[in-house]
Design a protein around this motif. Structure first.
Motif, PDB file in Angstrom:
ATOM      1  N   ILE A 149     -30.336   3.235 -21.239  1.00 55.29           N
ATOM      2  CA  ILE A 149     -30.567   3.654 -22.705  1.00 55.29           C
ATOM      3  C   ILE A 149     -29.585   5.097 -22.749  1.00 55.29           C
ATOM      4  CG2 ILE A 149     -32.206   4.100 -24.296  1.00 55.29           C
ATOM      5  CD1 ILE A 149     -34.332   2.591 -22.829  1.00 55.29           C
ATOM      6  N   GLY A 150     -28.642   4.902 -23.655  1.00 61.31           N
ATOM      7  CA  GLY A 150     -27.803   5.936 -23.870  1.00 61.31           C
ATOM      8  C   GLY A 150     -26.818   6.138 -22.678  1.00 61.31           C
ATOM      9  N   LEU A 151     -25.797   5.166 -22.989  1.00 61.77           N
ATOM     10  CA  LEU A 151     -24.613   5.199 -21.981  1.00 61.77           C
ATOM     11  C   LEU A 151     -23.162   4.766 -23.048  1.00 61.77           C
ATOM     12  CD1 LEU A 151     -22.977   5.004 -19.555  1.00 61.77           C
ATOM     13  CD2 LEU A 151     -23.607   2.405 -19.089  1.00 61.77           C
ATOM     14  N   ASN A 152     -22.254   5.637 -22.864  1.00 64.37           N
ATOM     15  CA  ASN A 152     -20.999   5.340 -23.674  1.00 64.37           C
ATOM     16  C   ASN A 152     -19.990   5.792 -22.884  1.00 64.37           C
ATOM     17  OD1 ASN A 152     -21.950   5.138 -26.639  1.00 64.37           O
ATOM     18  ND2 ASN A 152     -23.186   6.902 -25.917  1.00 64.37           N
ATOM     19  N   PRO A 153     -18.931   5.025 -22.977  1.00 67.20           N
ATOM     20  CA  PRO A 153     -17.579   5.477 -22.203  1.00 67.20           C
ATOM     21  C   PRO A 153     -16.613   6.521 -22.589  1.00 67.20           C
ATOM     22  CG  PRO A 153     -17.040   3.483 -23.540  1.00 67.20           C
ATOM     23  CD  PRO A 153     -18.580   4.057 -23.766  1.00 67.20           C
ATOM     24  N   ASP A 154     -17.445   7.513 -23.510  1.00 69.66           N
ATOM     25  CA  ASP A 154     -16.635   8.550 -24.013  1.00 69.66           C
ATOM     26  C   ASP A 154     -17.016   9.805 -23.429  1.00 69.66           C
ATOM     27  OD1 ASP A 154     -18.876   8.510 -25.156  1.00 69.66           O
ATOM     28  OD2 ASP A 154     -17.997   8.185 -27.218  1.00 69.66           O
ATOM     29  N   SER A 155     -16.990   9.993 -22.197  1.00 72.72           N
ATOM     30  CA  SER A 155     -17.136  11.343 -21.646  1.00 72.72           C
ATOM     31  C   SER A 155     -18.467  12.085 -21.812  1.00 72.72           C
ATOM     32  CB  SER A 155     -16.035  12.461 -22.205  1.00 72.72           C
ATOM     33  OG  SER A 155     -14.886  11.806 -21.939  1.00 72.72           O
ATOM     34  N   ASN A 156     -19.570  11.173 -21.540  1.00 73.80           N
ATOM     35  CA  ASN A 156     -20.697  11.665 -21.538  1.00 73.80           C
ATOM     36  C   ASN A 156     -21.287  11.734 -20.159  1.00 73.80           C
ATOM     37  OD1 ASN A 156     -21.719   9.032 -21.059  1.00 73.80           O
ATOM     38  ND2 ASN A 156     -23.188   9.040 -22.842  1.00 73.80           N
ATOM     39  N   TRP A 157     -22.649  12.257 -19.767  1.00 71.05           N
ATOM     40  CA  TRP A 157     -22.810  12.431 -18.449  1.00 71.05           C
ATOM     41  C   TRP A 157     -23.260  11.100 -17.713  1.00 71.05           C
ATOM     42  CZ3 TRP A 157     -23.337  15.596 -14.691  1.00 71.05           C
ATOM     43  CH2 TRP A 157     -24.322  15.513 -13.551  1.00 71.05           C
ATOM     44  N   ALA A 158     -23.843  10.213 -18.621  1.00 70.27           N
ATOM     45  CA  ALA A 158     -24.208   8.756 -17.690  1.00 70.27           C
ATOM     46  C   ALA A 158     -22.917   8.097 -17.208  1.00 70.27           C
ATOM     47  CB  ALA A 158     -24.913   8.204 -18.883  1.00 70.27           C
ATOM     48  N   PHE A 159     -21.740   8.359 -18.067  1.00 70.24           N
ATOM     49  CA  PHE A 159     -20.620   7.739 -17.712  1.00 70.24           C
ATOM     50  C   PHE A 159     -19.751   8.329 -16.603  1.00 70.24           C
ATOM     51  CE2 PHE A 159     -15.643   7.437 -18.354  1.00 70.24           C
ATOM     52  CZ  PHE A 159     -15.665   6.025 -18.218  1.00 70.24           C
ATOM     53  N   ASN A 160     -19.938   9.682 -16.676  1.00 68.86           N
ATOM     54  CA  ASN A 160     -19.099  10.597 -15.700  1.00 68.86           C
ATOM     55  C   ASN A 160     -19.960  10.648 -14.413  1.00 68.86           C
ATOM     56  OD1 ASN A 160     -16.922  11.011 -17.160  1.00 68.86           O
ATOM     57  ND2 ASN A 160     -17.974  12.516 -18.321  1.00 68.86           N
ATOM     58  N   ALA A 161     -21.363  10.557 -14.288  1.00 68.37           N
ATOM     59  CA  ALA A 161     -21.862  10.893 -13.109  1.00 68.37           C
ATOM     60  C   ALA A 161     -22.804   9.482 -12.520  1.00 68.37           C
ATOM     61  CB  ALA A 161     -23.081  12.152 -13.399  1.00 68.37           C
ATOM     62  N   HIS A 162     -23.399   8.906 -13.625  1.00 72.35           N
ATOM     63  CA  HIS A 162     -24.393   7.809 -13.212  1.00 72.35           C
ATOM     64  C   HIS A 162     -23.505   6.617 -12.678  1.00 72.35           C
ATOM     65  CE1 HIS A 162     -28.595   9.169 -14.138  1.00 72.35           C
ATOM     66  NE2 HIS A 162     -27.997   9.850 -14.654  1.00 72.35           N
ATOM     67  N   ILE A 163     -22.478   6.013 -13.417  1.00 72.49           N
ATOM     68  CA  ILE A 163     -21.600   5.028 -12.964  1.00 72.49           C
ATOM     69  C   ILE A 163     -21.010   5.180 -11.758  1.00 72.49           C
ATOM     70  CG2 ILE A 163     -19.865   3.593 -14.000  1.00 72.49           C
ATOM     71  CD1 ILE A 163     -22.294   3.151 -15.458  1.00 72.49           C
ATOM     72  N   PRO A 164     -20.190   6.355 -11.530  1.00 75.38           N
ATOM     73  CA  PRO A 164     -19.600   6.414 -10.286  1.00 75.38           C
ATOM     74  C   PRO A 164     -20.739   6.556  -8.977  1.00 75.38           C
ATOM     75  CG  PRO A 164     -18.803   7.982 -11.834  1.00 75.38           C
ATOM     76  CD  PRO A 164     -19.854   7.265 -12.450  1.00 75.38           C
ATOM     77  N   ALA A 165     -21.865   7.035  -9.402  1.00 71.08           N
ATOM     78  CA  ALA A 165     -22.760   7.148  -8.298  1.00 71.08           C
ATOM     79  C   ALA A 165     -23.370   5.749  -7.968  1.00 71.08           C
ATOM     80  CB  ALA A 165     -24.158   7.972  -8.871  1.00 71.08           C
ATOM     81  N   ALA A 200     -21.969  13.240  -9.649  1.00 72.58           N
ATOM     82  CA  ALA A 200     -21.869  12.188  -9.337  1.00 72.58           C
ATOM     83  C   ALA A 200     -22.662  11.744  -8.007  1.00 72.58           C
ATOM     84  CB  ALA A 200     -20.545  11.364  -9.475  1.00 72.58           C
ATOM     85  N   ARG A 201     -22.213  12.732  -6.788  1.00 72.40           N
ATOM     86  CA  ARG A 201     -22.317  12.584  -5.525  1.00 72.40           C
ATOM     87  C   ARG A 201     -24.151  12.823  -5.551  1.00 72.40           C
ATOM     88  NH1 ARG A 201     -18.690  15.819  -3.338  1.00 72.40           N
ATOM     89  NH2 ARG A 201     -20.060  17.603  -3.495  1.00 72.40           N
ATOM     90  N   ASN A 202     -24.484  13.800  -6.342  1.00 72.64           N
ATOM     91  CA  ASN A 202     -25.744  14.315  -6.139  1.00 72.64           C
ATOM     92  C   ASN A 202     -26.770  13.075  -6.682  1.00 72.64           C
ATOM     93  OD1 ASN A 202     -24.870  16.617  -4.892  1.00 72.64           O
ATOM     94  ND2 ASN A 202     -25.201  17.773  -6.759  1.00 72.64           N
ATOM     95  N   VAL A 203     -26.280  12.623  -7.900  1.00 68.95           N
ATOM     96  CA  VAL A 203     -27.131  11.578  -8.696  1.00 68.95           C
ATOM     97  C   VAL A 203     -26.963  10.388  -7.741  1.00 68.95           C
ATOM     98  CG1 VAL A 203     -26.667   9.913 -10.608  1.00 68.95           C
ATOM     99  CG2 VAL A 203     -26.436  12.149 -11.058  1.00 68.95           C
ATOM    100  N   ALA A 204     -26.096  10.036  -6.966  1.00 71.24           N
ATOM    101  CA  ALA A 204     -25.975   9.008  -5.969  1.00 71.24           C
ATOM    102  C   ALA A 204     -27.214   8.971  -4.943  1.00 71.24           C
ATOM    103  CB  ALA A 204     -24.528   8.668  -5.326  1.00 71.24           C
ATOM    104  N   GLY A 205     -27.263  10.332  -4.515  1.00 69.03           N
ATOM    105  CA  GLY A 205     -28.404  10.623  -3.696  1.00 69.03           C
ATOM    106  C   GLY A 205     -29.612  10.161  -3.991  1.00 69.03           C
ATOM    107  N   ILE A 206     -30.097  10.550  -5.429  1.00 69.03           N
ATOM    108  CA  ILE A 206     -31.252  10.212  -5.844  1.00 69.03           C
ATOM    109  C   ILE A 206     -31.342   8.755  -6.108  1.00 69.03           C
ATOM    110  CG2 ILE A 206     -32.457  10.461  -8.177  1.00 69.03           C
ATOM    111  CD1 ILE A 206     -32.394  13.004  -6.746  1.00 69.03           C
ATOM    112  N   TYR A 207     -30.498   8.205  -6.716  1.00 71.99           N
ATOM    113  CA  TYR A 207     -30.324   6.557  -6.708  1.00 71.99           C
ATOM    114  C   TYR A 207     -30.985   5.835  -5.365  1.00 71.99           C
ATOM    115  CZ  TYR A 207     -28.920   5.836 -11.668  1.00 71.99           C
ATOM    116  OH  TYR A 207     -29.084   5.464 -12.873  1.00 71.99           O
ATOM    117  N   LYS A 208     -29.997   6.505  -4.306  1.00 74.21           N
ATOM    118  CA  LYS A 208     -30.355   6.016  -2.969  1.00 74.21           C
ATOM    119  C   LYS A 208     -31.839   6.063  -2.319  1.00 74.21           C
ATOM    120  CE  LYS A 208     -28.568   6.195   1.860  1.00 74.21           C
ATOM    121  NZ  LYS A 208     -29.633   5.989   2.470  1.00 74.21           N
TER     122      LYS A 208
END
Length: 363
Positions: free
Chosen positions: A10-26, A316-324
């Motif tokens: 909820i709240g993902l846009n491919p135009d330079s927001n946090w979700a796109f830049n951190a969550h998707i690579p994570a 993104a690396r830190n967010v990946a740590g949370i997802y793991k």
């Protein structure tokens, strides 16, 4: 191999927001552990554009539709703080696991209600205080635990917020109104405090001062001037629960000197953590230390091999740590990722700081 955990944003846009830049690579860095299965934005059209641009299977007309879908296991909420309570409640009421960006709620009362609802529903509910999953913070915690500094005598932090001075963009102007729950204290300072608590334990009695050097903020893209109610100087002094001295100073904007320094001093050694900005949750942290007969700080970084295969961007690396950790919690019934209860404790700490600043007493 276990089936992928299906994520709905909820709240993902491919135009330079946090979700796109951190969550998707994570999520991509974690292979088949997760699958981005759906998205819902502020309008059906926005969701459809995101789904098409990022190759997401489903765009839901509303967040409620996403939360109710059997095709979604985990709802990730990455919208502005004033909308957290409603959207997280939707997901919890639907019995879904939740990953919500920090702050959990717009203030302490919302955090209390969301924590109680998560407990009632018995789901995995995680708040994104991702500095806690930084490789450097995990290593720092181990260094202190292993006695690198001996008994901790004092810890001090200086940080800059980047925002919260006298200029910003229209997109970030909401950060300067404290009613929105996204002030300098709420975001970079709180993210850093979450890491401090992980490494050194709880914070005990404290005193605080909040100041504003600027009463207005100018929007650089439009030239418009808006009122500013968020503080741009926050100072806290007191003790850790361990008895060690504690001091913190967060400053709005960015300066030409020190933008992030966290120092830990002990009976046997000293540690310094630095970064280009006071956002420990998304900046590359550098750890240096010295002990015993050493007279100069030297690098005390995690083993370089630990960074292999992880996102280059520290956020993104830190967010990946949370997802793991979150995946492990869903599959094993553990609680290794930052829980809503952890987030509530952090909100309570921010409330103590606010009360101390208002009353001039220790809390």
């Amino acid at each position: 191999m276990a089936d992928p955990i299906k994520v709905g944003f909820i709240g993902l846009n491919p135009d330079s927001n946090w979700a796109f830049n951190a969550h998707i690579p994570a999520l991509k860095s974690l292979g088949d552990t997760f699958e981005v299965a759906g998205v819902a934005n502020s309008s059906p059209e926005s969701g459809a554009r995101t789904a098409e641009a990022l190759g997401i299977p489903r765009a839901f007309a509303t967040p409620a539709d996403l939360a109710a879908s059997e095709d979604i296991d985990l709802v990730t909420v990455t919208v502005k703080v004033p909308y957290h309570f409603e959207l997280i409640s939707l997901a919890l009421d639907a019995g879904k696991h939740v990953y919500c960006e920090w702050p959990l709620g717009n203030g302490l009362e919302e955090a209390r209600k969301l924590t109680a609802l998560a407990r009632e529903k018995g789901v995995v509910a995680v708040a994104g205080t991702q500095a806690r999953a930084a490789l450097e913070v995990e290593y720092l915690k181990q260094l202190v635990s292993d006695g690198f500094v001996g008994d901790v005598l004092a810890t001090s932090i200086i940080g800059t917020g980047g925002n919260w001075a006298d200029t910003t963009s229209s997109a970030l102007a909401y950060l300067f109104d404290k009613a929105n729950g996204a002030t300098m204290e709420d975001i970079p300072m709180a993210h850093t405090l979450a890491a401090v608590k992980d490494v050194l334990g709880d914070i005990g009695p404290l005193k605080a001062v909040k100041l504003s050097n600027f009463e207005t903020v100018t929007l650089t893209d439009t030239g418009e001037t808006k009122p500013k109610s968020a503080a741009d100087q926050v100072m806290v002094q007191g003790q850790m629960a361990s008895g060690a001295a504690f001091s913190l100073h967060y400053k709005g904007g960015k300066n030409r000197g020190t933008n992030f320094l966290w120092e830990i001093n002990g009976t046997e050694g000293d540690i310094q953590v630095t970064a280009p900005l006071g956002h420990a949750q998304m900046m590359q942290l550098t750890v240096k230390g010295a002990r015993g007969d050493e007279t100069e700080m030297v690098d005390r970084m995690p083993d370089p091999s630990l960074y292999s295969g992880r996102p280059e961007f520290a956020g993104a690396r830190n967010v990946a740590g949370i997802y793991k950790r979150l995946a492990d919690d869903i599959r094993n019934g553990t609680a290794t990722a930052p829980t809503f209860s952890d987030a509530l404790a952090l909100h309570e700490l921010l409330q103590r700081i606010a009360h101390a600043a208002e009353k001039g007493d220790a809390f």
